[in-house]
Scaffold this active site. Sequence first.
Site, short mmCIF file in Angstrom:
data_model
loop_
_atom_site.label_atom_id
_atom_site.label_comp_id
_atom_site.label_asym_id
_atom_site.label_seq_id
_atom_site.Cartn_x
_atom_site.Cartn_y
_atom_site.Cartn_z
N ARG A 41 48.13 28.81 27.25
CA ARG A 41 49.56 28.61 27.05
C ARG A 41 50.23 28.39 28.40
O ARG A 41 49.73 28.84 29.44
CB ARG A 41 50.21 29.81 26.36
CG ARG A 41 50.10 31.10 27.13
CD ARG A 41 50.76 32.28 26.42
NE ARG A 41 52.21 32.21 26.49
CZ ARG A 41 53.01 32.04 25.45
NH1 ARG A 41 52.51 31.95 24.22
NH2 ARG A 41 54.33 31.97 25.60
N GLU B 23 36.77 42.41 39.53
CA GLU B 23 37.90 42.02 38.69
C GLU B 23 38.40 43.18 37.86
O GLU B 23 39.59 43.32 37.62
CB GLU B 23 37.50 40.85 37.78
CG GLU B 23 38.66 40.24 36.99
CD GLU B 23 39.06 41.05 35.75
OE1 GLU B 23 40.26 41.08 35.43
OE2 GLU B 23 38.16 41.66 35.12
N GLU B 24 37.47 44.05 37.43
CA GLU B 24 37.82 45.11 36.48
C GLU B 24 38.86 46.08 37.02
O GLU B 24 39.67 46.60 36.26
CB GLU B 24 36.56 45.87 36.06
CG GLU B 24 35.54 45.05 35.28
CD GLU B 24 36.05 44.61 33.91
OE1 GLU B 24 37.14 45.04 33.50
OE2 GLU B 24 35.35 43.83 33.26
N ASP C 46 31.54 41.38 38.46
CA ASP C 46 31.28 42.80 38.33
C ASP C 46 31.03 43.24 36.90
O ASP C 46 31.46 42.60 35.93
CB ASP C 46 32.43 43.62 38.92
CG ASP C 46 33.80 43.25 38.35
OD1 ASP C 46 34.02 42.06 38.08
OD2 ASP C 46 34.65 44.15 38.19
#
Length: 408
Positions: A194, A154-155, A97
């Site tokens: 990480r 996703e936003e 998106d």
Amino acid sequence: GALRFAKICDSGFSRNALNCRKPQREAPMPSDPSNLTKLRREFHMAPELGFEEHRTKARVAQILRDLGLEVHEGVGAIGILRAGQGNRAIGLRADMDALPIHEVSLHGYSSKTPGMMHACGHDGHMTMLLGAAQILAADSGFDGTVVFIFQPNEEHGLGARAMIDEGVLDKFPIDEAYAIHNLPGAPLGQVSTRHGLICSSESLFEIHVQGQGGHASMPQAGRDTITIGAEIVQALQTIVSRKLSPGAGAVVSVTEFLTDGQRNVLPGNATLKGDVRARDPQDREMIEALMRQITHGIATAHGITAEMTFNTEFIETINAPEPTEAVVDVARSMGLDTLPDRPPMSFSEDFAHFAAAVPACFLLMGNGEDGPSANPLHSNNYDFNDALLPIGAAFWAALVRKRLPKTV
């Protein structure tokens, strides 16, 4: 080498990725890095917002089919590539998106849709993953199944959940999941990640305050919600500074203050809206409880009512040890600059929902230190660095071959 792209044919890909023939529809993705750039810029010129990525999804599905992959379309697009007899499967996710931002860049491939642009690099994320599908379809070098996941929205933090609710992990079970996000300002191709928490959660809140409006010249006759709302705003800032441990990495931000007041009318209603980021679920829950306590306490002290909603759409993104170690090993084997223990990011990522379901690793890949590639994500002059495309595609392919090794 890791950055070599196998040529399949000059005219394009066949459906089985073995015999060359001319494509039947618009030209599929050619096989060299310069044409990855053309594809990325094609995506960039035609941005679509979350859950509206219809043209984008169709283009992705077309390319995957032309590469010979099994393709499934739902709220997103899924490509399946199998090799050998291995029973392990890994998922690789790219987001599709764009954002409701008007692009100001003047390059020749700027957004053709006013008020909409790929300001977060999802055009590049899709292209890198399609490049990896191309490499692996031409010469697999792995034993098992790769599930290429092209995710919408996703936003707003809704796309991963929508795909999971649709059954993507039930229909196409995976043992691990991975996702890449570009990082402006970091050296080109630098891989950083990480163990444990890598991205914060995001929770949206609204506080509705109802008092008593009145005449601006006679404030004593009412209970105006600007004064009371401002008191709530100030008090909320003490949560991070006085209620949580230093270094907790939490943020409480009031981003909107809306009232029904006028030039000479004190408001009787106010709505405060904002955003909370947290790096630990317990901190997030404590922040919500303290916000409710503060809001209702101040409202009660002034003899008015207040209601609050608190909705967490992005949960914390947690990287599992083994997938994270694999990412670091692959990056180092490719000679990429690698940061295996970067500080957590304050932004949120809905890949977190995949990471909550299976062992996963979310990693960042440097987008470059100069020019538009170094401009902030979500800025109207940001641009994905095309030089990162072959690096990202090769990284994906190398990761697949490491996690799904061929047996002798």
